[in-house]
Enzyme design. Structure first.
Site, PDB file in Angstrom:
ATOM      1  N   HIS A 143      40.913  34.664  24.357  1.00 49.04           N
ATOM      2  CA  HIS A 143      39.342  35.420  23.708  1.00 49.04           C
ATOM      3  C   HIS A 143      38.122  35.763  25.079  1.00 49.04           C
ATOM      4  O   HIS A 143      37.920  37.779  25.393  1.00 49.04           O
ATOM      5  CB  HIS A 143      37.876  34.157  23.390  1.00 49.04           C
TER       6      HIS A 143
HETATM    7  C1  BDR Z   1      35.141  31.059  23.500  1.00 45.47           C
HETATM    8  O1  BDR Z   1      34.320  29.466  23.616  1.00 45.47           O
HETATM    9  C2  BDR Z   1      34.729  29.031  25.002  1.00 45.47           C
HETATM   10  O2  BDR Z   1      35.696  27.706  24.485  1.00 45.47           O
HETATM   11  C3  BDR Z   1      36.240  29.826  25.349  1.00 45.47           C
HETATM   12  O3  BDR Z   1      35.790  30.211  26.799  1.00 45.47           O
HETATM   13  C4  BDR Z   1      35.235  31.251  24.581  1.00 45.47           C
HETATM   14  O4  BDR Z   1      34.073  31.614  25.811  1.00 45.47           O
HETATM   15  C5  BDR Z   1      36.195  30.879  22.393  1.00 45.47           C
HETATM   16  O5  BDR Z   1      35.095  30.265  21.125  1.00 45.47           O
END
Ligand code: BDR
Ligand code: CA
Length: 318
Positions: free
Chosen positions: A247
């Protein structure tokens, strides 16, 4: 002149890739990382951030420790929230082991306010974590938004969810903070939700290619992404065998080449009150509310371009 950016992170496996890309790209000037709670407690996210920067030989990038609990208390208990899912994708056993540098003494929120107040050139803000630090900084001085040319934030979801069926983790962890950020009046706010990140997936073929380049960043990234692929296979398969989203790294890819995201202006509101959709980003794709757009939302991404940008940045430092 290079684009100057501040990364607000809860490192975390995908944060680690974002930090490496931001630190290694010759087109970006990573002026600091601020840390916050989220994937782990804030001491752990700070420790992990320092380790990543040391690993890529960038202990010159200062790290400021931020806040360790939400801006606003969470009003509900969530018996269905599978906390174990988080530790599968972000294990406590962080794959980069050592560090020599230390966190700066100034607290992150104080540093953000001072730095943005004093800025003579505008800065790009890239929060890839709960928006606790950013909301607190805005609360201390709402005028700091004027020093920011663009906010590119990873969070939210239109048609998906991860932490709940309706909500994505970064927004769900601190929805009131997200609401403060969305209402703060930033000149340009780009939202990179799960809808985009789940299109920019990385496969085992791509991690093997990364590893084969042999650079410290690419080798570490390959291990981290393979750990994510194992985790996603177990808890949230993407639909393409042996792949995972990374992400936070997609925000950095967007700064390197905006064509990686399919972005359009929409009105977005955060649900801060409803038990079932608490923390959901409600994207008004058909303009049902007949109101002006307040941000640019990426509802799609180009996986090939994303992988190419990540590969080039981590393997060649460009
Ligand atoms: C987001 O939540 C965190 O767990 C990850 O680093 C990312 O920023 C994804 O939902
Ligand atoms: Ca993150």
């Amino acid at each position: 002149m290079n684009r100057r950016l501040i990364l607000d992170v809860d490192t975390g496996t995908d944060d680690a890739i974002a930090i490496m890309m931001a630190g290694l790209s010759p087109d970006l000037d990573l002026i600091a990382c601020t840390t916050v709670w989220g994937n782990h407690d804030v001491d752990t996210t700070t420790e992990n951030t320092l380790r990543v920067l040391d690993h890529i030989d960038h202990s010159d990038v200062p790290v400021y420790r931020g806040l360790g609990k939400p801006y606003a208390p969470i009003p509900f208990l969530f018996p269905d929230y599978a906390d174990s899912d988080r530790t599968i994708v972000h294990p406590h056993d962080f794959p980069i082991a050592s560090r020599t540098s230390d966190v700066r003494a100034t607290p992150a929120v104080e540093w953000l306010v001072e730095t943005l107040r004093a800025a003579t050139e505008r800065v790009t803000l890239v929060p890839v974590a709960p928006l606790t630090n950013i909301a607190a900084a805005i609360t201390l001085d709402p005028r700091i938004v004027d020093a920011v040319d663009e906010v590119v934030l990873m969070g939210g979801a239109h048609a998906l969810g991860n932490v709940t069926p309706a909500a994505e983790a970064n927004i769900w962890h601190d929805p009131v903070a997200a609401d403060v950020v969305f209402q703060a009046g930033f000149e340009r706010l780009v939202l990179v939700p799960l809808d985009a990140t789940h299109e920019a997936i990385v496969s085992l073929d791509q991690t093997r290619a990364l590893r084969a380049t042999g650079t410290p960043a690419a080798v570490a990234a390959a291990a981290i992404i393979e750990q994510r692929i194992t985790g996603y296979n177990e808890i949230l398969p993407t639909g393409a065998a042996d792949t995972a989203p990374v992400h936070d790294a997609l925000c950095i890819a967007y700064l390197l080449d905006p064509a990686v995201l399919d972005v359009a202006p929409y009105r977005v509101q955060i649900d801060t009150v409803s038990p079932l959709s608490f923390g959901k980003t409600i994207v008004d794709v058909d303009n049902r509310a007949r109101s002006a757009a307040n941000c640019h939302v990426a509802l799609g991404a180009d996986a090939t371009l994303f992988n190419d940008l990540m590969f080039r940045t981590l393997s060649e430092g460009r």
